[in-house]
Each structure stands twice: as structure tokens, then as C-alpha cells.
Design a protein around this motif. Structure first.
Motif, PDB file in Angstrom:
ATOM      1  N   VAL B  34       0.839  -1.199   0.000  1.00  0.00           N
ATOM      2  CA  VAL B  34       0.000   0.000   0.000  1.00  0.00           C
ATOM      3  C   VAL B  34       0.872   1.245   0.000  1.00  0.00           C
ATOM      4  CG1 VAL B  34      -1.783   1.252   1.250  1.00  0.00           C
ATOM      5  CG2 VAL B  34      -1.801  -1.246   1.209  1.00  0.00           C
ATOM      6  N   SER B  35       1.861   1.243   0.882  1.00  0.00           N
ATOM      7  CA  SER B  35       2.744   2.405   0.979  1.00  0.00           C
ATOM      8  C   SER B  35       3.358   2.734  -0.378  1.00  0.00           C
ATOM      9  CB  SER B  35       3.839   2.128   2.006  1.00  0.00           C
ATOM     10  OG  SER B  35       4.783   3.157   2.006  1.00  0.00           O
ATOM     11  N   ARG B  36       3.836   1.711  -1.034  1.00  0.00           N
ATOM     12  CA  ARG B  36       4.487   1.950  -2.319  1.00  0.00           C
ATOM     13  C   ARG B  36       3.533   2.507  -3.358  1.00  0.00           C
ATOM     14  NH1 ARG B  36       9.129  -1.699  -1.373  1.00  0.00           N
ATOM     15  NH2 ARG B  36       7.796  -3.430  -0.824  1.00  0.00           N
ATOM     16  N   GLN B  37       2.310   1.982  -3.417  1.00  0.00           N
ATOM     17  CA  GLN B  37       1.351   2.478  -4.406  1.00  0.00           C
ATOM     18  C   GLN B  37       1.018   3.946  -4.163  1.00  0.00           C
ATOM     19  OE1 GLN B  37       0.290   1.111  -7.067  1.00  0.00           O
ATOM     20  NE2 GLN B  37       1.069  -0.960  -6.800  1.00  0.00           N
ATOM     21  N   ILE B  38       0.924   4.308  -2.891  1.00  0.00           N
ATOM     22  CA  ILE B  38       0.629   5.711  -2.584  1.00  0.00           C
ATOM     23  C   ILE B  38       1.783   6.591  -3.056  1.00  0.00           C
ATOM     24  CG2 ILE B  38       0.179   7.361  -0.733  1.00  0.00           C
ATOM     25  CD1 ILE B  38      -2.103   5.448  -1.253  1.00  0.00           C
ATOM     26  N   ILE B  39       3.007   6.128  -2.755  1.00  0.00           N
ATOM     27  CA  ILE B  39       4.174   6.910  -3.174  1.00  0.00           C
ATOM     28  C   ILE B  39       4.224   7.025  -4.693  1.00  0.00           C
ATOM     29  CG2 ILE B  39       6.699   6.886  -3.237  1.00  0.00           C
ATOM     30  CD1 ILE B  39       6.634   5.633  -0.459  1.00  0.00           C
ATOM     31  N   LYS B  40       3.911   5.925  -5.353  1.00  0.00           N
ATOM     32  CA  LYS B  40       3.920   5.963  -6.819  1.00  0.00           C
ATOM     33  C   LYS B  40       2.894   6.952  -7.344  1.00  0.00           C
ATOM     34  CE  LYS B  40       2.030   3.247  -9.707  1.00  0.00           C
ATOM     35  NZ  LYS B  40       1.454   2.203 -10.548  1.00  0.00           N
ATOM     36  N   LEU B  41       1.716   6.940  -6.749  1.00  0.00           N
ATOM     37  CA  LEU B  41       0.680   7.898  -7.144  1.00  0.00           C
ATOM     38  C   LEU B  41       1.169   9.327  -6.967  1.00  0.00           C
ATOM     39  CD1 LEU B  41      -2.915   6.874  -5.974  1.00  0.00           C
ATOM     40  CD2 LEU B  41      -2.097   7.391  -8.243  1.00  0.00           C
ATOM     41  N   GLU B  42       1.800   9.574  -5.842  1.00  0.00           N
ATOM     42  CA  GLU B  42       2.260  10.937  -5.563  1.00  0.00           C
ATOM     43  C   GLU B  42       3.312  11.367  -6.572  1.00  0.00           C
ATOM     44  OE1 GLU B  42       3.313  10.326  -1.435  1.00  0.00           O
ATOM     45  OE2 GLU B  42       1.566  11.467  -0.786  1.00  0.00           O
ATOM     46  N   GLN B  43       4.157  10.422  -6.975  1.00  0.00           N
ATOM     47  CA  GLN B  43       5.144  10.764  -7.998  1.00  0.00           C
ATOM     48  C   GLN B  43       4.465  11.092  -9.315  1.00  0.00           C
ATOM     49  OE1 GLN B  43       7.627   7.323  -7.899  1.00  0.00           O
ATOM     50  NE2 GLN B  43       9.005   8.136  -6.320  1.00  0.00           N
ATOM     51  N   GLU B  44       3.439  10.323  -9.658  1.00  0.00           N
ATOM     52  CA  GLU B  44       2.773  10.556 -10.937  1.00  0.00           C
ATOM     53  C   GLU B  44       1.991  11.859 -10.947  1.00  0.00           C
ATOM     54  OE1 GLU B  44       0.637   7.000 -11.537  1.00  0.00           O
ATOM     55  OE2 GLU B  44       2.331   5.947 -12.422  1.00  0.00           O
ATOM     56  N   VAL B  45       1.354  12.179  -9.814  1.00  0.00           N
ATOM     57  CA  VAL B  45       0.629  13.439  -9.734  1.00  0.00           C
ATOM     58  C   VAL B  45       1.614  14.599  -9.616  1.00  0.00           C
ATOM     59  CG1 VAL B  45      -1.046  14.762  -8.389  1.00  0.00           C
ATOM     60  CG2 VAL B  45      -1.369  12.324  -8.724  1.00  0.00           C
ATOM     61  N   GLY B  46       2.760  14.307  -9.027  1.00  0.00           N
ATOM     62  CA  GLY B  46       3.765  15.347  -8.871  1.00  0.00           C
ATOM     63  C   GLY B  46       3.569  16.182  -7.626  1.00  0.00           C
ATOM     64  N   SER B  47       2.812  15.643  -6.695  1.00  0.00           N
ATOM     65  CA  SER B  47       2.514  16.404  -5.482  1.00  0.00           C
ATOM     66  C   SER B  47       2.066  15.425  -4.403  1.00  0.00           C
ATOM     67  CB  SER B  47       1.423  17.416  -5.793  1.00  0.00           C
ATOM     68  OG  SER B  47       0.739  17.780  -4.612  1.00  0.00           O
ATOM     69  N   PRO B  48       2.418  15.658  -3.146  1.00  0.00           N
ATOM     70  CA  PRO B  48       1.978  14.741  -2.090  1.00  0.00           C
ATOM     71  C   PRO B  48       0.462  14.723  -1.963  1.00  0.00           C
ATOM     72  CG  PRO B  48       3.018  16.707  -1.167  1.00  0.00           C
ATOM     73  CD  PRO B  48       3.274  16.736  -2.634  1.00  0.00           C
ATOM     74  N   LEU B  49      -0.069  13.538  -1.695  1.00  0.00           N
ATOM     75  CA  LEU B  49      -1.516  13.385  -1.574  1.00  0.00           C
ATOM     76  C   LEU B  49      -1.962  13.381  -0.122  1.00  0.00           C
ATOM     77  CD1 LEU B  49      -1.882  10.571  -4.243  1.00  0.00           C
ATOM     78  CD2 LEU B  49      -2.491  12.979  -4.508  1.00  0.00           C
TER      79      LEU B  49
END
Lengths: 312, 312
Positions: B34-49
Motif C-alpha cells: 500500500v505504501s508503495r502504491q501511494i508513493i507511486k501515485l504521488e510521484q505521478e501526480v507530482g505532489s503529495p496526496l
DNA sequence: ACATGTTGATGCCGTTTCGGCAACAGCTAT
DNA sequence: ATAGCTGTTGCCGAAACGGCATCAACATGT
């Protein structure tokens, strides 16, 4: 930003292109990859999504349902992206418009020009079609905003606004009718007339009225281009029929005169509808333009009804 | 059917639980995944979620935007699923309702019972909350249909219907007021009164009216339960205030009498709103129940206005 | 103050998924 | 029949994913 599983995106591309290999070319991947994702989707849904023919693929009923879902997802993803972008001050995107020809003369160019004056980073794509094609393009997600004659619209579209404009005769400034305030259909039919072909909605507005008359019309010209009809009228070839929306510049040049039609004492209305997909939230920059479009058309409707107070 | 990328689902779970490890437990995966998917999402959005604190995670502004998108996606996926299911005749699903207490006595149980009589495979989840909590649960996607006092609602909700009911005094059948047709507030305040606490919207409806009076009220009871207030009134403890919706059975038993309030000649209205998330298309089985709910409340509104014709 | 129980993040590693290449069968049009 | 298109499949390398154990940071309880 590749949020969603490749299956979704591949499906979307296949639906649009109607072919797996064509989709693969658009997506820059091997066709085998696309084929496999589609098969995987079909296994997960538990039902085929396309009917395979030798020529390509056609959506099944279930496929159309999924297409609707996928369209909702991807369009909402667009909106999300624009929301995030506008958070950091970047206000950009592309507004895609499908509209009928009446708008191309002055409404749309005026609006787009003034909008781009304020928001330079908003691009526009406009496609001119017939009314039913406009609605279809909207349903298929090929346009964001649709402007068409307000006939019955499918339930997946939402009518944002409905503006009525008077249908009128358009004649050259030196035409015998040009000095009148309004005209009746029989008065027009005494002269050569430039008729709309059935593919234009003007045809369907006038045909029932003409059918009621027993007179023998003058020899007429038929055309399927508002632009052409207008230019023919300007050259004194005959009487054309359209709304005032399409003769802005030529009317200012005093070359053309617009005469509201008077049908047994009451105006002949041409109803213009503005449409968007119902199951969708527009990106901010699109919504902004939409508001301006509605306002502008409302303004023109108001100006017209002030210039030609209702007879009935 | 696992259509969408795990990132989407994980994000949704983390948002709901407010914690990566809790989300992992719900999802039956390791927390690291889960942690990794969240981090990946944040990288793709370009901003912390999320904002990380030692206690858990809180959405950032961008995170809330994504949450909105993800909610739209997952709710629309639900609708798609139900559409496919209903295609093969299976009409099932769960309708989730958040509503205020006034509905629990007769409206909701009647409706749910009759609906399940016809559609056995439709389940229901109902949660009773205060009006603002109802709207909040709806916004967060924790309910499909919300029924609450019609105060200002956030723009992400759509008011499907607005029904007004008369606020009235509720007294036991042998109460001195029981023989009247209507009552005024001063008449009620001459007797012991069962007041609503501020957490109930009835309080906010009555408070301004009571404040205008200069009389010294009788010693009163205060409560935050419509149910309790009604039962107290039935036992002759005092005069309670509510709409007729909440006293169906006891009124039929002739134990309670409902007396519409007359405030300087005009009724006191209690406005009930029915809400759904705006950016959402409901599954067919939910839409069906929603229609019945609107119809039923409209029917009750009609019956009431027939029984107690407006004074003003 | 210290121990304990949380929290989310990371390195390592096996498994699963994905995509590219090439070849295949089926169909159509020339 | 040939050529050109379609979608599908086997093989294989690459990328993504998930599980386990571990870590540092912080909160809580004694």
C-alpha cells in the motif's frame, strides 16, 4: 500520469478506432498487447465486449455499457488533471466544440477570439456538423460542448441552455422586399428562393409551413451550406432563410437585410440548444467557456427580441 | 472484476481508514504494498496526496481532488456492474441511506418493507445522523441517498427533491390542547414543554419564534431524541414539537394528537431535502428506490396539506 | 525516563503481469 | 491465387507487484 490500468485505455482506443491494430498504432504498443488486454477485460466482465468481424470490432451491449463507464472515467480524469494544474496557476487545456454551421460566421469566432485574448493557454477544437451528428459526437465523447438545433436529445446529454432565434428571410439590400419590417412566406415565395436541403434543420422548420400554402413557388435554388446560401442572397440571386446569427458581418456591411418571418401573425422560431454529456463534470476552463457561450447567446437572443418585438 | 489499477483502490482505502496499515488490513495485503502504491501515485501526480503524521494520514488539497476523482470512478464502476448484472436478469445490490431521525418511525420502514417485497435481492443500509452529518456522509461517498433538513447543501450534492411539512405540537389524546385544530406557540408554552436540544433541527426552527415571545415558559424537558420526545408526549408529560412524519403509528392508535403550529397566522415549515452526490449516476436499483422515496414523501406532503389547509 | 506499541518507509526477493517479436489462421478485395 | 488486412497465440525478457523483515520516528503507558 498513468493512473488507470492499461486495459481501460486500450479498450477506449479500440472503441474509437474500431480495430485492435489501429488502436495499437495510436497507443504505440504491439497489437498483441492490446489484444490480450481486451481478452482479459472480457474474462473479468464475464462477457464479450466486441463482436469480431474480419473488418474490425463492434461493441456488444455490454461493451457499450463499459464504454460509457470508461468514458466517464477518462473524462473525469481530464477534469482532475486540469483541477490540479489550475492549482499551481497553470490554466490550460483544450476545449472541443461540435456545432452547426449557423455559429461559424460570428458567434463562435468572436467568442473564441475574445476568450483566447484572456486565456492564451486554452486551445480550441471545433467541428461543424449537422445537428444530429453534433449530438452523436457529444455522446461518443468526441466533443466537450455541442451546439445544435434543439430537437429531442438522447438521455445521456444535458441541455445546458435553450435559446430561440427568429427565422427570417435574408435578402440583398436592393431586393424589393428589403424595405419591409417583416415578411410572410407567400411574400417571399413570389421571388426566387434559395431553399435549404433536408440535411439542414431550416428545411424541417420551413417545409411544414410551405406545404400548407397552395401557391406555386418560383423556380428555386437548393443548397446545403448556410454560408453559400447567404452569399447567394447577398448577390441578389434570391431569398434565403436563416437566423440572424449567421449574417453578422454582411449585415453590418449593409449588403444583407434580415427580415423576420411572420407566419400568420406569429414568429417562426429556431431553437438552439447547448449540450454537454450529462454524466460528466467539465474541467474548469471548459466550464468557463461554456458560461461565456451561454451568456453570449442569451445576449444575442435578448438583442434580437428587442430589435424585433414579437408580433403575436 | 479488478478493472482499475491497485493504486486507485489502495488510495481509496487509505483515505477511508486514514492509515496505510489499516487500509492494508482491509485490503488483505502487506502494508508495504500500500505504501508503495501511494508513493507511486504521488510521484505521478507530482505532489503529495497525504500529510503524514505519527497518527495517520490526512488528505492534502491535491489529495482531496484525487479523492473526488477516485470516488467518481468507483461509484460509476458500481453502476456499471449493476447495469451488467441487470442485463442478465439479476437485480441486486445494496442501497445505502443516511437520514435524520424523523424518517425512522414510519416513512423509511414502510418504504423499505414494501420495496423488499417487490425486489427481494436489494439490500439496505441505513444510518441515522444529524442533518449536517447526513450531508457529510453523502459527500464522502458513505451513502447513496441522503435525507436531511434542507439547509444549504455543499455544491457536490444535488437536491433531488424538497418537501415541506408542517411543524406542529404533539400532545397526548387527553391533553387540554388536544381538541383544538391548530395551536399557537403561546398556547403551548402555557403547558410543560418538551424542547429539542440544539443538535436537532427542530430547535433551530422554534428558537427564533420563542425568542420573540416575552412570556416566561413553563418548566420544560429537553431531549435530543425525536423518539423519546414523542413517547414523553404520549405519556402526557408535556407538549413536544415535530412534524407529522414521526408520529404515524401512535397517531393511528389515537394516543397522540398532532396540532399544526400557527405562527401569527402562517404555518411553521420544516423543509426536508433528498440528496445524492451530484457527480454520480445511480445504479438502476438505487434510482428506483429513490423515485419511490420522492413519490412517497410527495404523497405525504400532499395528504398533509389536504388535511390541514393552509391558514395564511 | 524507559519500555512498548504504533506509524510509514525501505531493501531484498520471488511471483505475476505486461509488452515486443514472430508466426498463425481467417477473411476480403484485387 | 495473391496480397493485404484482421485478431490471436507462443515464447521470452522486462517491468511491476506483493510479502517479509527491518528501520526510524513518534505516541502512549508505566
Amino acid at each position: 500520469m498513468r493512473f488507470h490500468s492499461p486495459a481501460i485505455q486500450y479498450f477506449h482506443a479500440v472503441r474509437r478506432t474500431g480495430s485492435i491494430r489501429a488502436a495499437a498504432r495510436v497507443l504505440n504498443v504491439a497489437s498483441s498487447a492490446v489484444s490480450r488486454q481486451i481478452i482479459k477485460l472480457e474474462q473479468e466482465v464475464g462477457s464479450p465486449l466486441f463482436e469480431r468481424s474480419a473488418r474490425g470490432l463492434t461493441l456488444t451491449t455490454v461493451g457499450e455499457m463499459l464504454a460509457r463507464h470508461v468514458m466517464n472515467v477518462l473524462q473525469d480524469l481530464d477534469r482532475f488533471r486540469s483541477d490540479v494544474a489550475s492549482l499551481s496557476g497553470a490554466w490550460h487545456g483544450t476545449v472541443s466544440i461540435a456545432c452547426i454551421e449557423s455559429l461559424t460566421e460570428s458567434v463562435l469566432p468572436d467568442l473564441i477570439a475574445s476568450h483566447r485574448g484572456r486565456a492564451r493557454r486554452v486551445s480550441f477544437t471545433t467541428e461543424v456538423k449537422g445537428s444530429s451528428d453534433v449530438l452523436e459526437a457529444l455522446s461518443r465523447g468526441e466533443a466537450d460542448i455541442g451546439i445544435a438545433m434543439a430537437l429531442r436529445h438522447p438521455p445521456d446529454l444535458r441541455q445546458v441552455a435553450l435559446k430561440r432565434f427568429r427565422l427570417g428571410a435574408v435578402v440583398a439590400h436592393d431586393h424589393p422586399l428589403a424595405r419591409r419590417k417583416t415578411v410572410t412566406l407567400p411574400q417571399c415565395l413570389a421571388f426566387p428562393v434559395i431553399h435549404a436541403l433536408p440535411e439542414l434543420s431550416i428545411y424541417h422548420l420551413l417545409q411544414p409551413l410551405i406545404a400548407q400554402l397552395s401557391e406555386t413557388p418560383e423556380p428555386a435554388i437548393q443548397a446545403n451550406s448556410i454560408d453559400l446560401m447567404r452569399e447567394l442572397a447577398a448577390r441578389g440571386v434570391g431569398v434565403a432563410f436563416q437566423t440572424q446569427l449567421g449574417i453578422g458581418r454582411l449585415s453590418r456591411d449593409s449588403r444583407l437585410v434580415f427580415l423576420p418571418l411572420d407566419n400568420a401573425g406569429s414568429p417562426v422560431w429556431s431553437d438552439l440548444g447547448i449540450y454537454v454529456r450529462a454524466e460528466r463534470t467539465l474541467p474548469a476552463y471548459t466550464e468557463s467557456f461554456l458560461q461565456e457561450l451561454v451568456r453570449e447567446l442569451g445576449e444575442r437572443e435578448r438583442r434580437e427580441s428587442a430589435a424585433y418585438p414579437q408580433v403575436a
